[in-house]
Design an enzyme around this catalytic site. Structure first.
Site, mmCIF file in Angstrom:
data_model
loop_
_atom_site.group_PDB
_atom_site.id
_atom_site.type_symbol
_atom_site.label_atom_id
_atom_site.label_comp_id
_atom_site.label_asym_id
_atom_site.label_seq_id
_atom_site.Cartn_x
_atom_site.Cartn_y
_atom_site.Cartn_z
ATOM 1 N N MET A 281 0.079 -3.216 8.605
ATOM 2 C CA MET A 281 -0.639 -3.161 7.211
ATOM 3 C C MET A 281 -1.679 -4.382 7.136
ATOM 4 O O MET A 281 -1.294 -5.567 7.518
ATOM 5 C CB MET A 281 0.485 -3.394 6.170
ATOM 6 C CG MET A 281 -0.163 -3.436 4.883
ATOM 7 S SD MET A 281 -1.025 -2.155 4.276
ATOM 8 C CE MET A 281 -2.266 -2.858 3.155
ATOM 9 N N GLU B 250 -6.129 -3.224 12.642
ATOM 10 C CA GLU B 250 -5.820 -4.211 11.493
ATOM 11 C C GLU B 250 -6.939 -5.105 11.067
ATOM 12 O O GLU B 250 -7.471 -5.472 9.958
ATOM 13 C CB GLU B 250 -4.444 -4.879 11.300
ATOM 14 C CG GLU B 250 -3.390 -3.865 11.748
ATOM 15 C CD GLU B 250 -3.242 -2.790 10.743
ATOM 16 O OE1 GLU B 250 -3.583 -2.924 9.358
ATOM 17 O OE2 GLU B 250 -2.886 -1.337 11.189
ATOM 18 N N GLU C 41 1.063 -1.271 0.039
ATOM 19 C CA GLU C 41 -0.049 -0.042 0.269
ATOM 20 C C GLU C 41 0.951 1.329 0.089
ATOM 21 O O GLU C 41 1.726 1.389 0.863
ATOM 22 C CB GLU C 41 -0.973 -0.164 1.207
ATOM 23 C CG GLU C 41 -1.990 1.117 1.131
ATOM 24 C CD GLU C 41 -2.867 1.065 2.302
ATOM 25 O OE1 GLU C 41 -4.093 1.240 2.155
ATOM 26 O OE2 GLU C 41 -2.408 0.700 3.445
#
Length: 861
Positions: free
Chosen positions: A280, A315, A144
């Site tokens: 992430m 997350e 990302e």
């Protein structure tokens, strides 16, 4: 002066950054073979395509890869060769076909190779030293926003969702991890093995995860049918239990909240030594910094555990909101992150109710308001054309303001009604993509409230209002007026309006009453029918706005500050008053007078707001006059520390223990209290002898005070213990406290050390940035940045450059501020230019305060 976000900019040709939708991927069969010794890898992929218009050219995103061959075929036996031409400036390649591909289903076959880079993006390398002193390499990914194209050729746009079938060819003895469950492991007879993973759900390229290295894992925990593991470098199993507990709770919590089962087939959470961000949300294989996942519960401070719980919940919330349902284009990334931030608070508040997580969120919301009151703020959502522009969205406005306005809406509509809207939105768009307005439509349908009308005013324009509250002449009502709040006033401040959900609580002759108001114009009057003694115009503190009461209302409200207001409301009174001081709308003595009302305060967040203002005033004083502010701080905080004591009491809450550490840390640094400093140094010495002998919530204070008062021998001890730390959190504390010493020679050494392999590139920018806030060495850090700028830009991950520069706001002297402004006229950051502009404006605000108040400041204490 117009907001930067509204200034005209040249519109780039969409064809230079958006791929044609006439060729779209359906499924990737991806095989990669990393060489951890050579820092390279080879790969091949077979992409099932849907072609809707006849074409003789295929465009695909590629950066820093070498494509050796390309071919296209279909089930009918047609076969076309491809000639690849790289287009680096557009981050893609053109594949010219040997003939025309007719509409239908095709397969694109590619062979390619790449480098495991050291920039912490794409397919990159992370390193650690094992128990034998040998360096080990991990190959891992961070895709990302648009770095999947650095790992493998792909259609690197969020709307181009596809299924991924991954095989990793790795050395025997290494662990391989990807998004899906491992379904086979085949020895290849040459010291290698092929590890194949199950197909993923249909998902975006930025969620693909590939991890290879000497790693270990916990035994899987079954969470209602989903196997959950923590993965880490060898020797850190004892640090994984808390994350397992938080992860299992979050998985169950979100499946229940969303009303949809977890969309993956397993969930691995991987702690990496080198990681540019906090974590992430790769579906099924979430990657983390070690400090955000691993913790020793026997010696961890409460804040350490809260961070792990927060990031884990954030997350896992993304597995649904972001992974299952994804934004169509990068302008919608704010909703992914804002919603995950909102949901992390909701989950952690349920996980550990005693932490009062929504109370502590007040600090984060206030930090977002500090940025959002600038001329250089931006709307939460803005037009993103070229994908790299979305990097500007990974900031406090996206995460904290976004979460703040969602919380405001949830509290106004009601939690259960809001939840129904969220569940409906996810069900309508699962496995697909959506726009921000789709969410508001779903919430409107579930609640009957004008959610889109309310939220558009908060999402598509920057800033927030100041609500002025005053009693009417008869005393039975209050009039509320809105006006934009800014630190530097502008002519257009009076013309901007918000749809403001206002929750009110008032003490009247008839008792305590609550009201709800949607303020959609300049002003409104709320009649309570009997005399109003006091009113809280942001009941429960969830509104993303500031409040200013007339003098009589404020006196009545604060006369019984501990009984009239809950903790979040008290925090808001202090924080709103301090913001008004910084804007030149309230006198400094009024803030100091307010501070004295809080000597008996028991909430840490309120103290943090008070301390922040006092430390700012201390910084603004010339060095000879600072002892007067230090005496005020000792007078205010000393009795509170004496009341709490230095030792945890039986039955005491974690929040009180954390408050004790906060107050002692301030008393021994900014307060320069000699007895506190001596005792803190003794505590640190005891901690060095036996980590378990000191209350974990006092350790940060003891370390900070020891560094603040330390000499060269203390410095050497901190360096040594940084290198041999027992936990990721201890490593961070010793490292960042190297920036808290006051000897300029030691600080210079810290700066130089930050440019060597002794400090990981994920940490070095933050260490340098923190040094700019050092009263005795901030100028050293600035000069170091100037002289090493090119090397820093080359060495540090792109997304850390602007974060390092947050420290410039502390350098608000007439000598340094102009130099900083001049430097950035010709030096730019690769990512986050808007954030840098905000730093520079805050610098000007602080300089204006210094010029406005410096001559009279010492007389206030």
């Amino acid at each position: 002066m117009p907001d930067q976000a509204t200034e005209a900019a040249p519109v780039p040709d969409e064809r230079s950054y958006r791929l044609p939708k006439t060729v779209t991927p359906e499924r990737y069969e991806l095989s990669l073979a990393p060489d951890l010794a050579a820092f390279t890898y080879s790969g091949e992929e077979h992409v099932s395509l849907s072609i809707t218009e006849a074409t003789s050219q295929i465009l695909i995103n590629v950066v820093d890869l070498d494509i050796q061959s390309a071919a296209l075929s279909n089930a009918s036996g047609a076969s076309l060769t491809g000639t690849v031409t790289m287009i680096p400036e557009e981050e893609r390649a053109s594949i010219a076909l040997s003939g025309e591909a007719a509409p239908g289903a095709w397969t694109l076959d590619l062979r390619f190779s790449g480098i495991l880079n050291d920039k912490l993006h794409g397919f990159y390398r992370s390193t650690y030293t094992d128990a034998n002193g040998e360096q080990q390499v991990i190959a891992t990914t961070q895709m990302e926003a648009v770095d999947a194209r650095r790992a493998f050729p792909c259609w690197d746009e969020p709307e181009m969702k596809a299924v991924f079938s991954v095989t990793l060819v790795v050395d025997e003895g290494l662990m391989a991890v990807s998004n899906g469950q491992q379904i086979s492991e085949t020895p290849l007879g040459n010291g290698k093995k092929a590890v194949k993973f199950a197909d993923t759900i249909k998902m975006s390229t930025y969620l693909v995860a590939l991890i290879v290295g000497k790693l270990e894992a916990t035994e899987p925990v079954d969470v209602d049918g989903t196997p959950l593991r923590i993965i880490f470098v060898p020797g850190k199993r004892h640090l994984a239990d808390f994350a397992l507990e938080a992860g299992a709770f979050s998985l169950r919590f979100f499946a229940g909240y969303y009303g949809i089962p977890y969309p993956g087939d397993k969930l691995d959470m991987i702690a990496l030594p080198d990681f540019a961000s906090g974590a992430m949300e790769n579906l099924g294989a979430i990657t983390y910094r070690e400090t955000a996942l691993l913790a020793d519960t026997s010696i961890a401070a409460r804040a350490d555990l809260e961070r792990v719980a927060d990031v884990v919940a954030h997350e896992i919330a993304h597995m649904w909101f972001g992974d299952l349902v994804t934004m169509k284009w990068w302008n919608g990334i704010w909703l992914n992150e804002a919603f995950a931030t909102f949901m992390e608070m909701l989950a952690v508040d349920a996980f550990r109710p005693e932490w009062q997580r929504w109370n502590t969120f007040g600090i984060s919301r206030a930090a977002a308001m500090l940025t959002d009151a600038l001329r250089t703020t931006r709307p939460i959502e803005f037009t993103v054309r070229r994908p790299e522009e979305c990097e500007s969205m990974f900031d406090i406005l996206t995460y904290e303001k976004g979460a703040g306005v969602l919380r405001m809406l949830e509290q106004y509509l009601g939690p259960s009604e809001f939840q129904r809207g969220i569940a409906s939105y996810l069900k309508q768009h699962e496995y697909a993509n959506a726009e921000t307005t789709d969410l508001w439509d779903a919430i409107e349908e579930a609640t009957g409230e004008p959610s889109r009308k309310i939220m558009d005013s908060w999402i598509f324009q920057g800033g927030f209002p100041l609500l002025s509250v005053e009693r009417t002449a008869d005393g039975n009502a209050v009039t509320i007026r809105q006006r934009r709040f800014r630190y530097l006033a502008s002519d257009d401040d009076t013309s901007v309006r918000w749809q403001v959900p206002v929750m009110l609580r008032a003490k009247t002759a008839g008792g305590v009453e609550t009201r709800k108001l949607l303020l959609d114009g300049e002003s409104a009057t709320v009649n309570f029918g009997s005399p109003v003694e006091w009113v809280v115009a942001n009941e429960r503190g969830s509104g993303f706005f500031r409040v200013r009461y007339d003098a009589a209302l404020l006196r009545a409200l604060t006369a019984g500050v501990q009984t009239n207001l809950n903790a979040v409301e008290r925090f808001n009174v202090v924080n709103d008053t301090w913001a008004s001081v910084l804007a030149g709308q309230t006198r400094v003595p009024d803030f100091l007078g307010l501070a004295r009302l809080f000597q008996d305060e028991t909430d840490r967040n309120v103290w943090v707001a008070l301390i922040g203002g006092l430390e700012f005033l201390h910084r603004m004083l010339p060095p000879p006059d600072r002892p007067k502010a230090e005496a005020f701080i000792r007078e205010l905080i000393g009795p509170a520390v004496e009341r709490l004591g230095w030792e945890r009491q039986p039955g005491e809450s974690d929040l009180i223990a954390q408050l004790r550490g906060t107050l002692i840390g301030t008393l021994g640094t900014t307060g320069e209290d000699a007895p506190t400093q001596a005792r803190a140094r003794d505590l640190h010495a005891a901690y060095v002898r036996d980590r378990s002998s000191v209350d974990p919530d006092l350790v940060p204070a003891a370390m900070g005070i020891t560094a603040h008062t330390g000499d060269a021998s203390d410095y050497e001890q901190f360096v040594s213990r940084y290198k041999s730390a027992a936990t990721p959190q201890e490593e961070q504390r010793y490292l960042f406290n190297l920036g808290s010493f006051r000897d300029r020679r030691l600080l210079q050494h810290t700066l130089e050390m930050a440019m060597t392999p002794e400090v990981r590139t994920q940490n070095a920018p933050f260490l340098i940035g923190s040094l700019m806030t050092n009263l005795d060495g901030g100028d050293l850090a600035w000069q170091f940045i100037k002289s090493h700028w090119d090397a820093m830009i080359q060495r540090f991950p792109d997304n850390t450059h602007v974060r390092m520069l947050a420290g410039i706001t502390s350098l608000s002297t007439p000598e340094l501020a102009p130099d900083i402004q001049e430097f950035f006229k010709t030096h730019h950051v690769k990512q986050g230019q808007k954030t840098l502009d905000q730093h520079l404006e805050r610098l000007q605000i602080n300089l204006a305060f210094r010029q406005r108040e410096s001559a009279k400041l010492v007389g206030y204490f």
